[in-house]
Design a protein around this motif. Structure first.
Motif, PDB file in Angstrom:
ATOM      1  N   MET A  15      21.005 -11.515  23.014  1.00  0.00           N
ATOM      2  CA  MET A  15      21.432 -11.807  24.386  1.00  0.00           C
ATOM      3  C   MET A  15      20.906 -13.163  24.851  1.00  0.00           C
ATOM      4  N   THR A  16      21.796 -13.947  25.432  1.00  0.00           N
ATOM      5  CA  THR A  16      21.409 -15.140  26.177  1.00  0.00           C
ATOM      6  C   THR A  16      21.845 -14.936  27.619  1.00  0.00           C
ATOM      7  N   LEU A  17      20.875 -14.897  28.529  1.00  0.00           N
ATOM      8  CA  LEU A  17      21.177 -14.779  29.949  1.00  0.00           C
ATOM      9  C   LEU A  17      21.198 -16.184  30.531  1.00  0.00           C
ATOM     10  N   GLU A  18      22.322 -16.560  31.118  1.00  0.00           N
ATOM     11  CA  GLU A  18      22.459 -17.927  31.591  1.00  0.00           C
ATOM     12  C   GLU A  18      23.143 -17.980  32.943  1.00  0.00           C
ATOM     13  N   SER A  19      22.973 -19.129  33.607  1.00  0.00           N
ATOM     14  CA  SER A  19      23.677 -19.408  34.851  1.00  0.00           C
ATOM     15  C   SER A  19      23.711 -20.927  35.029  1.00  0.00           C
ATOM     16  N   ARG A  20      23.929 -21.379  36.251  1.00  0.00           N
ATOM     17  CA  ARG A  20      24.002 -22.816  36.512  1.00  0.00           C
ATOM     18  C   ARG A  20      23.303 -23.181  37.816  1.00  0.00           C
ATOM     19  N   ILE A  21      22.947 -24.460  37.919  1.00  0.00           N
ATOM     20  CA  ILE A  21      22.391 -25.003  39.146  1.00  0.00           C
ATOM     21  C   ILE A  21      23.511 -25.082  40.186  1.00  0.00           C
ATOM     22  N   ALA A  70      25.812 -12.898  30.769  1.00  0.00           N
ATOM     23  CA  ALA A  70      25.020 -12.571  29.579  1.00  0.00           C
ATOM     24  C   ALA A  70      25.909 -12.732  28.357  1.00  0.00           C
ATOM     25  N   LEU A  71      25.507 -13.621  27.457  1.00  0.00           N
ATOM     26  CA  LEU A  71      26.253 -13.857  26.227  1.00  0.00           C
ATOM     27  C   LEU A  71      25.661 -12.980  25.127  1.00  0.00           C
ATOM     28  N   ILE A  72      26.472 -12.166  24.490  1.00  0.00           N
ATOM     29  CA  ILE A  72      26.020 -11.219  23.478  1.00  0.00           C
ATOM     30  C   ILE A  72      26.572 -11.653  22.122  1.00  0.00           C
ATOM     31  N   ASP A  73      25.677 -11.998  21.219  1.00  0.00           N
ATOM     32  CA  ASP A  73      26.040 -12.495  19.885  1.00  0.00           C
ATOM     33  C   ASP A  73      25.999 -11.330  18.899  1.00  0.00           C
ATOM     34  N   LEU A  74      27.169 -10.797  18.574  1.00  0.00           N
ATOM     35  CA  LEU A  74      27.237  -9.636  17.690  1.00  0.00           C
ATOM     36  C   LEU A  74      26.928  -9.992  16.243  1.00  0.00           C
ATOM     37  N   ASP A  75      27.099 -11.252  15.854  1.00  0.00           N
ATOM     38  CA  ASP A  75      26.666 -11.659  14.513  1.00  0.00           C
ATOM     39  C   ASP A  75      25.151 -11.558  14.393  1.00  0.00           C
TER      40      ASP A  75
END
Length: 362
Positions: free
Chosen positions: A237-243, A6-11
């Motif tokens: 929040m960006t929730l990400e993963s990969r194939i 989960a990428l959290i962008d505090l800006d």
């Protein structure tokens, strides 16, 4: 390492807080209860420490975690205290507390607090969850002042249906609040995120009043339909993963547990390292949107504990190792929530196992 994160962008968090201040013209308590709705209470509070007027949490345990990390701004306990013994800690750590029940009022009257408290006196204006009855409200205010245990009282209530723009209930609750307060002169706090975004008539009239932005801080809309002010929010929040695997299936083949999806055509299936153990909703159906390398496609088959499957048939450039956004800037959390018959609040709060990575750290 497993690629789910989960990428959290505090800006973006700071942008959304500033928007709450801009829209209201009032002071704003940043609501960071429930680990900042799954975003991490400490990093989020630290990101806002230089500009937030204060913070709001559910309970004293959450407040003490912030204080231990050096957060010195006011912190409001939204559920107040659960037993009278907490009053000593409230005083020691200079916390503000909601009083929503007569037993809490009586506990304050009986207490021997070392310093007077700051109390937010909560009215039940129609949500019927917690709050004092309108007929008891002004008397409770007077008793708190007469106790000598309270230095300041903020008048507050909470709206039940402000996320429904055409529902008259919010206007009715506002009228109940105004009638119950009568001639009381004090700072007020009425607006949560949906009220702040969708009910300008409920915004505070005085700059000294307070709003309580919660879900909007994290960039998700509380509304089911598009809303102009909510469109200005930035996802945090960006929730990400990969194939991690690719399958080529002919027509007529099932995918996943229970064979809930059967291919209607030759289908290219991508397996993603993400599942309900990470907090992704298990009941998200086939067709729930995802983005693979920036192009939208959908889930196919049932979400399992550690993996889910997506349709790569029309994405020939996607394959092993391709980045998948489960929600974020390309796939709003509100869309995923709607597909799964849930709400963004629950998606965020259910997040677990996937590590959080922060950007925009001051």
């Amino acid at each position: 390492m497993r690629p789910a994160r989960a990428l959290i962008d505090l800006d973006a968090l700071r942008h959304n807080y500033r928007l709450a201040r801009e829209l209201s013209g009032a002071r704003a308590l940043a609501v960071v209860k429930a680990d900042a709705y799954g975003h991490g209470a400490l990093p989020c509070a630290q990101a806002l420490a230089d500009e937030a007027d204060g913070f709001a949490v559910a309970c004293i345990e959450e407040a003490l975690e912030l204080r231990a990390a050096g957060i010195r701004a006011p912190i409001l306990l939204l559920e107040g205290f659960f037993e009278a013994a907490e009053l000593a800690l409230i005083v020691e750590h200079e916390l503000w507390c909601v009083v929503h029940s007569l037993w809490q009022l009586e506990a304050i009257e009986r207490s021997a607090v070392a310093r007077p408290l700051t109390v937010w006196l909560k009215l039940d204006s129609g949500m019927h969850r917690v709050g004092l009855h309108p007929e008891d409200y002004r008397a409770a205010h007077q008793r708190l002042l007469a106790s000598g245990k309270v230095a300041k009282i903020v008048l507050m209530s909470h709206f039940a249906r402000a996320d429904e723009p055409d529902c008259p209930r919010t206007a009715e609750q506002l009228a109940v609040f105004q009638a119950a307060r009568g001639e009381l002169v004090a700072e007020t706090s009425l607006c949560n995120s949906p009220a702040l975004l969708g009910w300008p008539q409920a915004w505070p009239a005085q700059p000294g009043d307070w709003v309580r932005p919660g879900i909007m801080l994290y960039g998700a809309t509380p509304f089911e339909q598009p809303q102009a002010r909510a469109a200005r929010l930035e996802p945090v929040m960006t929730l990400e993963s990969r194939i991690i695997a690719v399958r080529e299936l002919p027509a007529g083949e099932p995918v996943g547990y229970g064979a809930r999806f059967v291919s209607a055509r030759p289908t290219r299936v991508g397996v993603v390292a993400m599942g309900y153990a990470d907090g992704y909703p298990r009941h998200a159906p086939s067709g729930t949107p995802v983005a693979v390398e920036g192009q939208r496609t959908g889930l196919i088959g049932r979400v399992s504990m550690d993996m889910l499957t997506v349709d790569l048939t029309d994405l020939p450039q996607a394959g092993l190792g391709s980045r998948v956004e489960l929600w974020g800037r390309q796939v709003p959390a509100s869309e995923v929530a709607a597909a799964a018959e849930s709400i963004p609040y629950q998606l965020f709060c259910n997040l677990k196992r996937a590590p959080r990575h922060y950007s925009g750290v001051a």
